[in-house]
Every structure is written in C-alpha cells, then in structure tokens.
Write a protein that holds these residues in place. Sequence first.
Motif, PDB file in Angstrom:
ATOM      1  N   VAL A 116       0.849  -1.194   0.000  1.00 28.73           N
ATOM      2  CA  VAL A 116       0.000   0.000   0.000  1.00 28.73           C
ATOM      3  C   VAL A 116       0.883   1.242   0.000  1.00 28.73           C
ATOM      4  N   LEU A 117       0.609   2.125  -0.965  1.00 24.65           N
ATOM      5  CA  LEU A 117       1.381   3.361  -1.099  1.00 24.65           C
ATOM      6  C   LEU A 117       0.458   4.568  -1.024  1.00 24.65           C
ATOM      7  N   LYS A 118       1.013   5.669  -0.585  1.00 21.16           N
ATOM      8  CA  LYS A 118       0.308   6.947  -0.633  1.00 21.16           C
ATOM      9  C   LYS A 118       1.298   7.983  -1.118  1.00 21.16           C
ATOM     10  N   ASP A 119       0.985   8.602  -2.251  1.00 16.85           N
ATOM     11  CA  ASP A 119       1.898   9.552  -2.884  1.00 16.85           C
ATOM     12  C   ASP A 119       3.268   8.913  -3.127  1.00 16.85           C
ATOM     13  N   GLY A 120       3.242   7.649  -3.485  1.00 15.22           N
ATOM     14  CA  GLY A 120       4.471   6.946  -3.833  1.00 15.22           C
ATOM     15  C   GLY A 120       5.251   6.405  -2.664  1.00 15.22           C
ATOM     16  N   GLU A 121       4.793   6.646  -1.440  1.00 16.82           N
ATOM     17  CA  GLU A 121       5.510   6.200  -0.246  1.00 16.82           C
ATOM     18  C   GLU A 121       4.703   5.125   0.478  1.00 16.82           C
ATOM     19  N   PRO A 122       5.393   4.149   1.099  1.00 17.78           N
ATOM     20  CA  PRO A 122       4.676   3.110   1.851  1.00 17.78           C
ATOM     21  C   PRO A 122       3.864   3.723   2.985  1.00 17.78           C
ATOM     22  N   MET A 132      -8.241  -3.994  -6.503  1.00 17.85           N
ATOM     23  CA  MET A 132      -7.623  -5.276  -6.194  1.00 17.85           C
ATOM     24  C   MET A 132      -7.826  -6.300  -7.312  1.00 17.85           C
ATOM     25  N   LEU A 133      -8.814  -6.063  -8.170  1.00 13.38           N
ATOM     26  CA  LEU A 133      -9.096  -6.998  -9.257  1.00 13.38           C
ATOM     27  C   LEU A 133      -8.527  -6.534 -10.596  1.00 13.38           C
ATOM     28  N   THR A 134      -7.670  -5.525 -10.574  1.00  8.08           N
ATOM     29  CA  THR A 134      -7.079  -5.049 -11.823  1.00  8.08           C
ATOM     30  C   THR A 134      -5.771  -5.757 -12.162  1.00  8.08           C
ATOM     31  N   ARG A 135      -5.360  -6.681 -11.312  1.00  8.97           N
ATOM     32  CA  ARG A 135      -4.193  -7.505 -11.594  1.00  8.97           C
ATOM     33  C   ARG A 135      -4.540  -8.962 -11.330  1.00  8.97           C
ATOM     34  N   LYS A 136      -3.899  -9.855 -12.063  1.00 11.68           N
ATOM     35  CA  LYS A 136      -4.069 -11.275 -11.801  1.00 11.68           C
ATOM     36  C   LYS A 136      -3.637 -11.558 -10.374  1.00 11.68           C
ATOM     37  N   SER A 137      -4.329 -12.462  -9.696  1.00 12.37           N
ATOM     38  CA  SER A 137      -4.131 -12.637  -8.258  1.00 12.37           C
ATOM     39  C   SER A 137      -2.720 -13.077  -7.891  1.00 12.37           C
ATOM     40  N   ASP A 138      -2.036 -13.823  -8.772  1.00 16.08           N
ATOM     41  CA  ASP A 138      -0.704 -14.308  -8.412  1.00 16.08           C
ATOM     42  C   ASP A 138       0.403 -13.329  -8.793  1.00 16.08           C
ATOM     43  N   ALA A 139       0.023 -12.108  -9.190  1.00 14.42           N
ATOM     44  CA  ALA A 139       1.005 -11.061  -9.486  1.00 14.42           C
ATOM     45  C   ALA A 139       1.032 -10.074  -8.320  1.00 14.42           C
ATOM     46  N   GLN A 140       2.222  -9.677  -7.900  1.00 12.79           N
ATOM     47  CA  GLN A 140       2.316  -8.682  -6.837  1.00 12.79           C
ATOM     48  C   GLN A 140       1.749  -7.363  -7.343  1.00 12.79           C
ATOM     49  N   MET A 141       1.220  -6.579  -6.422  1.00 15.19           N
ATOM     50  CA  MET A 141       0.644  -5.299  -6.834  1.00 15.19           C
ATOM     51  C   MET A 141       0.928  -4.222  -5.811  1.00 15.19           C
ATOM     52  N   GLU A 142       0.967  -3.003  -6.306  1.00 14.98           N
ATOM     53  CA  GLU A 142       1.073  -1.832  -5.453  1.00 14.98           C
ATOM     54  C   GLU A 142      -0.270  -1.118  -5.476  1.00 14.98           C
ATOM     55  N   PHE A 143      -0.845  -0.934  -4.307  1.00 12.87           N
ATOM     56  CA  PHE A 143      -2.135  -0.242  -4.189  1.00 12.87           C
ATOM     57  C   PHE A 143      -1.835   1.192  -3.797  1.00 12.87           C
ATOM     58  N   ASP A 144      -1.924   2.096  -4.763  1.00 12.60           N
ATOM     59  CA  ASP A 144      -1.654   3.510  -4.522  1.00 12.60           C
ATOM     60  C   ASP A 144      -2.961   4.199  -4.143  1.00 12.60           C
ATOM     61  N   ILE A 145      -3.031   4.666  -2.918  1.00 12.28           N
ATOM     62  CA  ILE A 145      -4.265   5.271  -2.403  1.00 12.28           C
ATOM     63  C   ILE A 145      -4.667   6.493  -3.224  1.00 12.28           C
ATOM     64  N   ALA A 146      -3.707   7.322  -3.588  1.00 12.16           N
ATOM     65  CA  ALA A 146      -4.026   8.522  -4.361  1.00 12.16           C
ATOM     66  C   ALA A 146      -4.593   8.150  -5.725  1.00 12.16           C
ATOM     67  N   ALA A 147      -4.027   7.132  -6.362  1.00 17.54           N
ATOM     68  CA  ALA A 147      -4.509   6.706  -7.681  1.00 17.54           C
ATOM     69  C   ALA A 147      -5.908   6.104  -7.593  1.00 17.54           C
ATOM     70  N   ALA A 148      -6.198   5.432  -6.474  1.00 16.17           N
ATOM     71  CA  ALA A 148      -7.489   4.755  -6.328  1.00 16.17           C
ATOM     72  C   ALA A 148      -8.657   5.725  -6.162  1.00 16.17           C
ATOM     73  N   VAL A 149      -8.374   6.973  -5.805  1.00 15.12           N
ATOM     74  CA  VAL A 149      -9.453   7.954  -5.637  1.00 15.12           C
ATOM     75  C   VAL A 149      -9.394   9.054  -6.694  1.00 15.12           C
ATOM     76  N   ALA A 150      -8.430   8.959  -7.609  1.00 17.65           N
ATOM     77  CA  ALA A 150      -8.295   9.986  -8.642  1.00 17.65           C
ATOM     78  C   ALA A 150      -9.433   9.886  -9.653  1.00 17.65           C
ATOM     79  N   GLN A 151      -9.915  11.009 -10.111  1.00 13.99           N
ATOM     80  CA  GLN A 151     -10.990  11.026 -11.107  1.00 13.99           C
ATOM     81  C   GLN A 151     -10.387  11.223 -12.496  1.00 13.99           C
ATOM     82  N   THR A 152      -9.692  10.157 -12.939  1.00 14.35           N
ATOM     83  CA  THR A 152      -9.030  10.177 -14.239  1.00 14.35           C
ATOM     84  C   THR A 152      -9.245   8.842 -14.933  1.00 14.35           C
ATOM     85  N   ARG A 153      -8.927   8.813 -16.215  1.00 13.85           N
ATOM     86  CA  ARG A 153      -9.041   7.578 -16.987  1.00 13.85           C
ATOM     87  C   ARG A 153      -8.117   6.502 -16.428  1.00 13.85           C
TER      88      ARG A 153
END
Length: 585
Positions: free
Chosen positions: A398-404, A433-454
Amino acid sequence: MTYNLFADLRGRVLAALAIIVPDLPADVAARVEITATRDPAHGDMATNAALVVSKAARRKPAEIAAALVSALADDPLVAGAEAAGPGFVNLRLRAPAWHSVVPAVLAEGEAYGDGAANGVRVNVEYVSANPTGPMHVGHCRGAIVGDALANLLHKAGFAVTKEFYINDAGNQVTALAWATYWRYLQALGTGLSEEDYSNEVPGGLQYRGEYLIEVGQALAEAFGSSLAGPEATIAAPDLWLVKVRDFTLERMLAAIREDLALLGVVQDVYSSERVLAQAGATDLLIEQLCGQDLVYEGLLEPPKGKLPDDWEPREQTLFRATAFGDDVDRPLRKSDGSATYFANDIAYHADKLARGADVMIDIWGADHGGYVSRMKAAVRAVSGRDALEVVLCQIVHVLKDGEPVRMSKRAGTFITLRDLLDEVGKDAVRFTMLTRKSDAQMEFDIAAAVAQTRENPVFYVQYAHARCRSVLRAGDEAGVLPGSDLGGLVADAELALMRRLAAWPSVVASAALAREPHRIAFFLYDLAGDFHMLWNRGRDDAALRFLQPDRPVETAARIALVAATATVIRSGLAVMGVAPVEEMR
C-alpha cells in the motif's frame, strides 16, 4: 439460457461442417471454437473448425477451410469469410448480427451473460484468517478475489457456496488467550509490565496490538476478578484460560465479520477447525486412510540442503503423500500424539466433500504455495479425484503519494482493512484489487485509487455508467423509449460498442473456467472505453449524438444501445461486488 452471438455463429459453422464432413464424431465437434479476432483487419470472428476436424475427416485443413468459406457465403449474418493460416477461417459479420445483441440484453437484463445451471457444486473457501486480530490488507486481496470468483462462478451457472474456515485450534489461539489475559489484568489494575508478563507466559507475549485492550476490558466487565489470582488457577488450572480463549475468539470473529461486511463480503458457511477436531473428524479421517493402507509409522528425511543442529530422526505417523504426486510423505501426528495442522486440514476438506462439493477452490496467500501439492495429494487420496483447486494471491504493497503507508498503531504490526476502507471506500478497494491477476504482486496507490481520471479504472467504469444513466434520464424526460429498429446504427463507434456487448457471455464463461475474476475488470474497462469514445464522437459529429428530436427512430435505437450498455456494466460490477453510480459528483 442467455443469447450468445458467438454460440450462434458456432452453431452455424457446425451446421456447415455437418454437410462438409458427415458423421463428424461428437468429441471432435466439441473442440470447434469461435473467437474474436485480435486484429479487426482480419475480421470480427475466427474459427479453428477446419484445423480441428481435418484428422478425423482425413482431408487437408486448407481443403476443409475452402469448403467452409463457400458454405458460409450465403449465411445472412456473414458479410464475408476467408481462409487464413493453417486451417483457420476468418469471418466478417453484417451489421444485423451486432444489432441482434441489443434486444437480447434488454430482454434478459442483468441476467444477460448468465450460464445455464450445470449442476456442478463449487465450494469457494477464502479469507480463512487466524482469528487473532483485525483483518489486514493481506486478507483483503484474498477476500475480494474469492468473493468475486464465487460471484463469477454463480453467474456462469455453478451452484456456489462461499465458506470461511476458522483456524481456531492450536498454539496461536492459546497465545491469543494469554495476550488477552494480560489486557484483562491491566483492566483490573493488577497487570504486570509487558516485559515481565512476556517472561511469565509460555512462549512469550506474541500479540501486543492495542485492539486487545477493548477485549480485556470487556472480559473484566463480563467476569469481574473471578479469572484473576491464584484462586482461579488453582481451582481450575485450564478452565480459566479456556474461558478467556472462547470469549476472545467470539469477539475476534465478530470483528472479522464486521470488517468483511464493510468490504461487501458475506459468506454462507463458517467452519471451525476446533469443532471438527473435537467431533473426532480428524481421528476418523486418519482411520480411513489407515484402512486404505495410506498411513504408516516411519522416519522422515531431514530438510533438503541442510541438517539442523536440533534434528532428531524419530518415528512418526506418516501419510503416503508421494503415492499421489507429493515430494515426500507427510506427518499426521505430532510427537505428543495430537494431530498435525495438515491432518486437520485433510479432515476439513473431507467434510466439504461430504457436504456435497464437487469442486473445492481454496484462495490462499502466496506464502502457502509450498502447501498446495500436499493438500492436492491428500484430497486425491480421500476423494479419488482431483477435487481441489488452489488460487494463490500475492502480497499487496500500500502506497500513498508513492511512499509506503505507515503501519497501524492499533493493529501493532500491519495496515488494517478498515484503515484502507476509510481512505478510499469499498468500491475502489474491490475494483483496484481486481485489476491484476491474483498471483502477481501489486502496489495499491491510495491517491490513484481515488483519482478522477481515466487511469483510475473504477472511476472510468462508474463514470461510463453515470453517463449512460444521464442519457437515459434525458430520453425519459423526452418521452423516448428504447427502439427495436436498429438499422441506423452503422457508425464504427456504435458497432464497436455492440461487438463488446456481444462478447460478454463468452467473457463470463472463459473467466469462470480459468478462475480469473480480474478478466471482468479488464472487460469493463474496455467496455467503458468504447462507450466514452462514442460519447466523444457525438461531441464532434452531431449525427452521432444520442438524442436527435428530428430523427426519432435513430434516437430510440441509440437509447436502446445506451440502455444495453448500462445493463452490462451493472452486470459486470455485480460480479465484482462494486456498486454502479447514477451520477458523478
């Protein structure tokens, strides 16, 4: 059963093949596929029919492909067919083929894409966390993948049971009881310091998070001082710890259910490891394996690659796992005669089979990958078939503004699920959480998850649905109903949107069979992109705008297309457990 344009075309191909290759074996015909082409320049769909049947027909694939092209030339849905590659045939469809999808969606509603009930009973077990603390981000991904997979399988026609396995036996829950007891003594004002108490407790103080303070206080309110002091431990040296354990487990499980409910996860069955063991299920399971001559007393080899200083070869009760494909045989009992966790796990899976599961799908963290082969071997021994599948979920950073993100003080050592939900909300968490295949590691960026962009897929998809709803509201105000004459929908952007809608039943079926719910997120993102493109084209070309007062037939047709698009978006979001949005704020 839902209308499926791909299945319709497959039926037409098979009908043509029946003339070209009479008496085609059923098992060969079953391998004939119709798939979307990757490159639109090659047509809309392709079939492998000529390649698949050539051996059975004893004819060259190119010869069968040429005959198939000729046979399909007169089909009213096919604008063109051409042989390609070593036995493939590419098909280009007429506009009415795509138009047929829209009324099918409107007639079936969100049931469009549903598979026919197939009678296969699937048990999906997920989360199954040790009830020793709050839900954390690691649990979150497995919970979402498991829940979305269960929803997907249900939509594909399987009879699904959602299950949580409570790991409430063994040393961890005992350690939890000791930790709660310390908080209980603190609540009474008689507790030792953390260091002194840790020295007094067998195995040391393992759970130090602040979340147990409330449990200790509740324990003091429920039992007063009756569990404290020498009187309690002398009168019933084990009973007081059992009371603490059971009280704590009840509180922890209630908190877990609350956390899961906030995430939109509600499971059908909660199974207890301790209850199963106390009922004798594990002992009966070992007896069953003994009766099959699959248990023996023997010595295990030391761990590969190194010999620990404390290694002592000793006789153990072993399961013949190697007879079912595992690397080594596995112990079923500890040195004190109690069952191993592995033995309890076999008994649990045998219980699921006894309850009627045809297929069991377990969602595990990737750190349990080494456990897969032994459990599959055990289930094979118990059931006589490969009844267990395992989906692994990699870790989430989990990241926020690129930082853990800093660890949760309340939890002590991890980021809680509630922390994450408070930051971004259920829908963003589930979709992301469903934008990556489950067996692939992922970074959940909080800022990106609430951004109103494409670049934020949940916003992009929900925005598409909100736009659909705004068009439909405007049409309703103008008194325009969805039309049935779709002949005017021939623009490239309109046909592209209908092509995507036509693929939905096939996407559901293939994603369910592959056990990959992330494919639904990908599909919805692409569908949203097709709709946004049509919306933007309407800004540049007035002839493509949805509402045109001087063209009532085309307006009604476009209202139908928009309504069908909104319906499929809702259907996909329902699989993902994400709410559709009526309007963006």
